[in-house]
Design a protein around this motif. Structure first.
Motif, PDB file in Angstrom:
ATOM      1  N   LEU A 122      43.681  38.758  26.317  1.00  0.00           N
ATOM      2  CA  LEU A 122      44.413  39.039  27.553  1.00  0.00           C
ATOM      3  C   LEU A 122      43.470  39.529  28.650  1.00  0.00           C
ATOM      4  O   LEU A 122      43.613  39.158  29.814  1.00  0.00           O
ATOM      5  N   ALA A 123      42.502  40.349  28.278  1.00  0.00           N
ATOM      6  CA  ALA A 123      41.537  40.843  29.268  1.00  0.00           C
ATOM      7  C   ALA A 123      40.684  39.698  29.810  1.00  0.00           C
ATOM      8  O   ALA A 123      40.350  39.673  30.995  1.00  0.00           O
ATOM      9  N   GLN A 124      40.342  38.733  28.961  1.00  0.00           N
ATOM     10  CA  GLN A 124      39.566  37.578  29.422  1.00  0.00           C
ATOM     11  C   GLN A 124      40.354  36.729  30.409  1.00  0.00           C
ATOM     12  O   GLN A 124      39.779  36.091  31.291  1.00  0.00           O
ATOM     13  N   LYS A 125      41.679  36.734  30.289  1.00  0.00           N
ATOM     14  CA  LYS A 125      42.529  35.995  31.228  1.00  0.00           C
ATOM     15  C   LYS A 125      42.822  36.803  32.486  1.00  0.00           C
ATOM     16  O   LYS A 125      43.459  36.302  33.402  1.00  0.00           O
ATOM     17  N   GLY A 126      42.429  38.057  32.500  1.00  0.00           N
ATOM     18  CA  GLY A 126      42.663  38.913  33.658  1.00  0.00           C
ATOM     19  C   GLY A 126      44.019  39.598  33.637  1.00  0.00           C
ATOM     20  O   GLY A 126      44.506  40.072  34.653  1.00  0.00           O
ATOM     21  N   ILE A 127      44.638  39.678  32.453  1.00  0.00           N
ATOM     22  CA  ILE A 127      45.944  40.308  32.302  1.00  0.00           C
ATOM     23  C   ILE A 127      45.740  41.687  31.671  1.00  0.00           C
ATOM     24  O   ILE A 127      44.980  41.845  30.721  1.00  0.00           O
ATOM     25  N   VAL A 128      46.435  42.677  32.223  1.00  0.00           N
ATOM     26  CA  VAL A 128      46.361  44.021  31.655  1.00  0.00           C
ATOM     27  C   VAL A 128      47.109  44.010  30.319  1.00  0.00           C
ATOM     28  O   VAL A 128      48.284  43.630  30.268  1.00  0.00           O
ATOM     29  N   PRO A 129      46.456  44.398  29.224  1.00  0.00           N
ATOM     30  CA  PRO A 129      47.084  44.294  27.892  1.00  0.00           C
ATOM     31  C   PRO A 129      48.083  45.420  27.607  1.00  0.00           C
ATOM     32  O   PRO A 129      47.816  46.348  26.845  1.00  0.00           O
TER      33      PRO A 129
END
Length: 118
Positions: free
Chosen positions: A97-104
């Motif tokens: 999720l962090a690699q996609k730029g989404i806050v996990p």
């Protein structure tokens, strides 16, 4: 992930833990009975305080202690294994999720899990 899927997974985990605990309890009771019988005989002939105890108390010590300790040990091992698996899944979800730029957040991790379980 829907709450029904989460609930079903948790109920499955609970049932599996129960089955593990029952099996380990039976094995622990059998082992304690085998070993405890010999120790009870030795204790009866060598320790006057133990000799004065009634037979039901001695039988209780022999069988129930093995049942309790065996079941508890197996349950703790199962919980540690499940905790390790869950932490591994969550770590992987946070990384992706962090690699996609989404806050996990918890919601995003649940969505990620639902997508990857299929």
């Amino acid at each position: 992930m829907s709450s029904a899927a989460t609930r079903a997974r948790r109920e499955e985990d609970v049932q599996k833990a129960y089955d593990i605990q029952v099996q380990a309890g039976i094995e622990g009771a059998a082992r304690a009975t085998a070993v405890g019988t010999g120790l009870t005989i030795i204790g009866h002939y060598t320790w006057p305080v133990f000799r004065r105890q009634k037979l039901p108390f001695k039988a209780f010590l022999v069988s129930v202690c093995g049942l309790i300790f065996g079941a508890e040990r197996a349950l703790l091992e199962h919980e540690a294994k499940r905790r390790l698996e869950e932490n591994t899944i969550r770590k992987l979800a946070r990384l992706e999720l962090a690699q996609k730029g989404i806050v996990p957040t918890e919601t995003e991790i649940a969505k990620w899990r639902a997508e990857n379980e299929q």
